[in-house]
Write a protein that holds these residues in place. Structure first.
Motif, PDB file in Angstrom:
ATOM      1  N   GLN A  44       0.856  -1.165  -0.029  1.00 35.48           N
ATOM      2  CA  GLN A  44      -0.055  -0.007   0.097  1.00 35.48           C
ATOM      3  C   GLN A  44       0.699   1.121  -0.096  1.00 35.48           C
ATOM      4  O   GLN A  44       0.766   2.161  -0.785  1.00 35.48           O
ATOM      5  CB  GLN A  44      -0.971   0.002   1.161  1.00 35.48           C
ATOM      6  CG  GLN A  44      -1.770   1.232   1.277  1.00 35.48           C
ATOM      7  CD  GLN A  44      -2.783   1.305   2.336  1.00 35.48           C
ATOM      8  OE1 GLN A  44      -2.703   0.488   3.035  1.00 35.48           O
ATOM      9  NE2 GLN A  44      -3.714   2.317   2.496  1.00 35.48           N
TER      10      GLN A  44
ATOM     11  N   ASN B 224      -2.654  12.816  -0.529  1.00 32.17           N
ATOM     12  CA  ASN B 224      -2.801  12.366   1.214  1.00 32.17           C
ATOM     13  C   ASN B 224      -2.279  10.703   1.142  1.00 32.17           C
ATOM     14  O   ASN B 224      -2.386  10.041   0.069  1.00 32.17           O
ATOM     15  CB  ASN B 224      -3.944  12.607   1.653  1.00 32.17           C
ATOM     16  CG  ASN B 224      -4.988  11.836   1.061  1.00 32.17           C
ATOM     17  OD1 ASN B 224      -5.045  11.466  -0.021  1.00 32.17           O
ATOM     18  ND2 ASN B 224      -6.011  11.462   1.916  1.00 32.17           N
ATOM     19  N   PHE B 225      -1.875  10.315   2.120  1.00 29.54           N
ATOM     20  CA  PHE B 225      -1.383   9.029   2.274  1.00 29.54           C
ATOM     21  C   PHE B 225      -2.371   8.401   3.689  1.00 29.54           C
ATOM     22  O   PHE B 225      -2.652   9.082   4.397  1.00 29.54           O
ATOM     23  CB  PHE B 225      -0.050   9.043   2.819  1.00 29.54           C
ATOM     24  CG  PHE B 225       0.699   9.560   1.670  1.00 29.54           C
ATOM     25  CD1 PHE B 225       1.276   8.588   0.787  1.00 29.54           C
ATOM     26  CD2 PHE B 225       1.176  10.776   1.929  1.00 29.54           C
ATOM     27  CE1 PHE B 225       2.040   9.288  -0.257  1.00 29.54           C
ATOM     28  CE2 PHE B 225       2.106  11.447   1.009  1.00 29.54           C
ATOM     29  CZ  PHE B 225       2.534  10.769  -0.222  1.00 29.54           C
ATOM     30  N   THR B 226      -2.773   7.146   3.167  1.00 24.44           N
ATOM     31  CA  THR B 226      -3.527   6.146   4.140  1.00 24.44           C
ATOM     32  C   THR B 226      -3.150   5.126   4.698  1.00 24.44           C
ATOM     33  O   THR B 226      -3.722   4.413   5.731  1.00 24.44           O
ATOM     34  CB  THR B 226      -4.968   6.159   3.474  1.00 24.44           C
ATOM     35  OG1 THR B 226      -4.445   5.122   2.263  1.00 24.44           O
ATOM     36  CG2 THR B 226      -5.638   7.262   2.794  1.00 24.44           C
ATOM     37  N   PHE B 227      -1.873   4.633   4.395  1.00 24.80           N
ATOM     38  CA  PHE B 227      -1.375   3.569   5.002  1.00 24.80           C
ATOM     39  C   PHE B 227      -0.899   4.000   6.473  1.00 24.80           C
ATOM     40  O   PHE B 227      -0.476   4.789   6.940  1.00 24.80           O
ATOM     41  CB  PHE B 227      -0.211   3.059   4.237  1.00 24.80           C
ATOM     42  CG  PHE B 227       1.098   4.074   4.101  1.00 24.80           C
ATOM     43  CD1 PHE B 227       2.075   4.132   4.788  1.00 24.80           C
ATOM     44  CD2 PHE B 227       1.051   4.810   2.729  1.00 24.80           C
ATOM     45  CE1 PHE B 227       3.028   5.258   4.554  1.00 24.80           C
ATOM     46  CE2 PHE B 227       2.081   5.485   2.570  1.00 24.80           C
ATOM     47  CZ  PHE B 227       3.099   5.794   3.436  1.00 24.80           C
ATOM     48  N   LYS B 228      -0.670   2.731   7.438  1.00 22.32           N
ATOM     49  CA  LYS B 228      -0.214   2.911   8.953  1.00 22.32           C
ATOM     50  C   LYS B 228       0.977   3.396   8.946  1.00 22.32           C
ATOM     51  O   LYS B 228       2.002   2.529   8.180  1.00 22.32           O
ATOM     52  CB  LYS B 228      -0.473   1.291   9.397  1.00 22.32           C
ATOM     53  CG  LYS B 228      -0.508   1.535  10.808  1.00 22.32           C
ATOM     54  CD  LYS B 228      -0.910   0.234  11.365  1.00 22.32           C
ATOM     55  CE  LYS B 228      -0.492   0.242  13.011  1.00 22.32           C
ATOM     56  NZ  LYS B 228      -0.987  -0.950  13.775  1.00 22.32           N
TER      57      LYS B 228
ATOM     58  N   TYR C 260       1.480   9.735  -5.419  1.00 29.35           N
ATOM     59  CA  TYR C 260       2.040  10.880  -5.322  1.00 29.35           C
ATOM     60  C   TYR C 260       2.976  11.327  -6.600  1.00 29.35           C
ATOM     61  O   TYR C 260       2.779  12.414  -6.770  1.00 29.35           O
ATOM     62  CB  TYR C 260       2.735  10.783  -3.930  1.00 29.35           C
ATOM     63  CG  TYR C 260       3.278  12.188  -3.677  1.00 29.35           C
ATOM     64  CD1 TYR C 260       2.647  13.234  -2.928  1.00 29.35           C
ATOM     65  CD2 TYR C 260       4.644  12.438  -3.931  1.00 29.35           C
ATOM     66  CE1 TYR C 260       3.437  14.341  -2.716  1.00 29.35           C
ATOM     67  CE2 TYR C 260       5.330  13.351  -3.726  1.00 29.35           C
ATOM     68  CZ  TYR C 260       4.517  14.650  -3.022  1.00 29.35           C
ATOM     69  OH  TYR C 260       5.233  15.718  -2.821  1.00 29.35           O
TER      70      TYR C 260
ATOM     71  N   VAL D 113       5.782  11.503   3.210  1.00 29.78           N
ATOM     72  CA  VAL D 113       4.447  11.171   3.972  1.00 29.78           C
ATOM     73  C   VAL D 113       4.188  12.189   5.331  1.00 29.78           C
ATOM     74  O   VAL D 113       2.980  12.463   5.538  1.00 29.78           O
ATOM     75  CB  VAL D 113       4.495   9.587   4.529  1.00 29.78           C
ATOM     76  CG1 VAL D 113       3.152   9.314   5.057  1.00 29.78           C
ATOM     77  CG2 VAL D 113       4.310   8.792   3.180  1.00 29.78           C
TER      78      VAL D 113
ATOM     79  N   GLU E  18       0.935   4.103  -2.874  1.00 31.13           N
ATOM     80  CA  GLU E  18       0.536   5.486  -2.602  1.00 31.13           C
ATOM     81  C   GLU E  18       1.626   6.366  -2.956  1.00 31.13           C
ATOM     82  O   GLU E  18       1.513   7.414  -3.599  1.00 31.13           O
ATOM     83  CB  GLU E  18       0.063   5.494  -1.117  1.00 31.13           C
ATOM     84  CG  GLU E  18      -1.211   4.949  -0.969  1.00 31.13           C
ATOM     85  CD  GLU E  18      -1.834   5.286   0.411  1.00 31.13           C
ATOM     86  OE1 GLU E  18      -1.426   6.075   1.158  1.00 31.13           O
ATOM     87  OE2 GLU E  18      -2.763   4.301   0.646  1.00 31.13           O
TER      88      GLU E  18
ATOM     89  N   ARG F 271      -2.192  11.555  -6.160  1.00 34.89           N
ATOM     90  CA  ARG F 271      -2.488  11.626  -4.857  1.00 34.89           C
ATOM     91  C   ARG F 271      -1.905  12.609  -4.224  1.00 34.89           C
ATOM     92  O   ARG F 271      -0.585  12.924  -4.319  1.00 34.89           O
ATOM     93  CB  ARG F 271      -1.694  10.221  -4.283  1.00 34.89           C
ATOM     94  CG  ARG F 271      -2.107  10.032  -2.594  1.00 34.89           C
ATOM     95  CD  ARG F 271      -1.648   8.563  -2.263  1.00 34.89           C
ATOM     96  NE  ARG F 271      -2.391   7.770  -2.736  1.00 34.89           N
ATOM     97  CZ  ARG F 271      -3.727   7.354  -1.975  1.00 34.89           C
ATOM     98  NH1 ARG F 271      -3.969   7.889  -1.030  1.00 34.89           N
ATOM     99  NH2 ARG F 271      -4.339   6.362  -2.367  1.00 34.89           N
TER     100      ARG F 271
ATOM    101  N   TYR G 124      -1.552  19.809   1.930  1.00 31.59           N
ATOM    102  CA  TYR G 124      -0.775  19.757   0.705  1.00 31.59           C
ATOM    103  C   TYR G 124      -0.935  21.059  -0.050  1.00 31.59           C
ATOM    104  O   TYR G 124      -1.814  21.637  -0.207  1.00 31.59           O
ATOM    105  CB  TYR G 124      -1.569  18.338  -0.223  1.00 31.59           C
ATOM    106  CG  TYR G 124      -1.123  18.216  -1.440  1.00 31.59           C
ATOM    107  CD1 TYR G 124      -0.042  17.146  -1.411  1.00 31.59           C
ATOM    108  CD2 TYR G 124      -1.453  18.845  -2.535  1.00 31.59           C
ATOM    109  CE1 TYR G 124       0.501  16.895  -3.003  1.00 31.59           C
ATOM    110  CE2 TYR G 124      -0.917  18.431  -3.841  1.00 31.59           C
ATOM    111  CZ  TYR G 124      -0.102  17.559  -4.037  1.00 31.59           C
ATOM    112  OH  TYR G 124       0.417  17.206  -5.092  1.00 31.59           O
TER     113      TYR G 124
END
Length: 157
Positions: free
Chosen positions: A44, A59-63, A52, A118, A48, A57, A84
């Motif tokens: 992921q 924004n980032f959504t991964f943990k 980017y 990130v 992402e 993209r 951003y």
């Protein structure tokens, strides 16, 4: 800890992490071959980051699972609030964190950010608008800021 190398417009990037989240993203000065397989835990994040750089993209959504002191984590959390396409100053960031005198400490924590792009440390500039120090090199900081806020074409008519 899993790791993968990806090719970006700014050089080879290493992504490290595990099931607890991504612990490190950094750009390397030396060119490395891109990984041919991406570990499941990193897929992921790699996708992402590629989005980017493709401009699809913002924004980032991964943990995330950065390792650092409580103060560093507080600064990195504040960096995540910078929208951003915008920038803030070290002074404004220190004020946001509740201590205008902590500018140097904020700058030091910013410089130790383990999650390149990130956690957007590149969005922090000098109070006078100058592109101050950046671990990846000022040319990369300039590229990232322009990538996130490209100049608009002016109409001739």
């Amino acid at each position: 800890m899993q790791e993968a190398y990806i090719t970006t417009p700014l050089g080879t990037t290493i992504v490290k992490g595990n099931t607890e989240g991504i612990t490190k993203i950094s750009v390397l000065d030396d060119k490395m071959p891109a990984s041919t397989t991406i570990p499941t835990e990193l897929q992921q994040a790699v996708t992402e980051l590629q989005e980017y750089f493709a401009g699809t993209r913002n924004n980032f959504t991964f943990k995330l699972n950065p390792q650092g002191t409580d103060f560093q984590k507080k600064v990195w959390q504040a960096l995540l609030t910078i929208p951003y396409g915008t920038a803030t100053s070290y002074q404004k960031l220190a004020i946001q964190l509740g201590d205008v005198k902590a500018i140097r400490a904020v700058a030091a924590a910013n410089g130790k950010n383990p999650l390149w792009i990130v956690v957007p440390c590149h969005r922090v500039i000098g109070s006078d608008g100058s592109l101050t120090g950046y671990a990846g090199g000022i040319w990369r900081k300039k590229w990232l800021l322009e990538h996130e806020n490209p100049p608009t074409q002016q109409s001739l008519f």
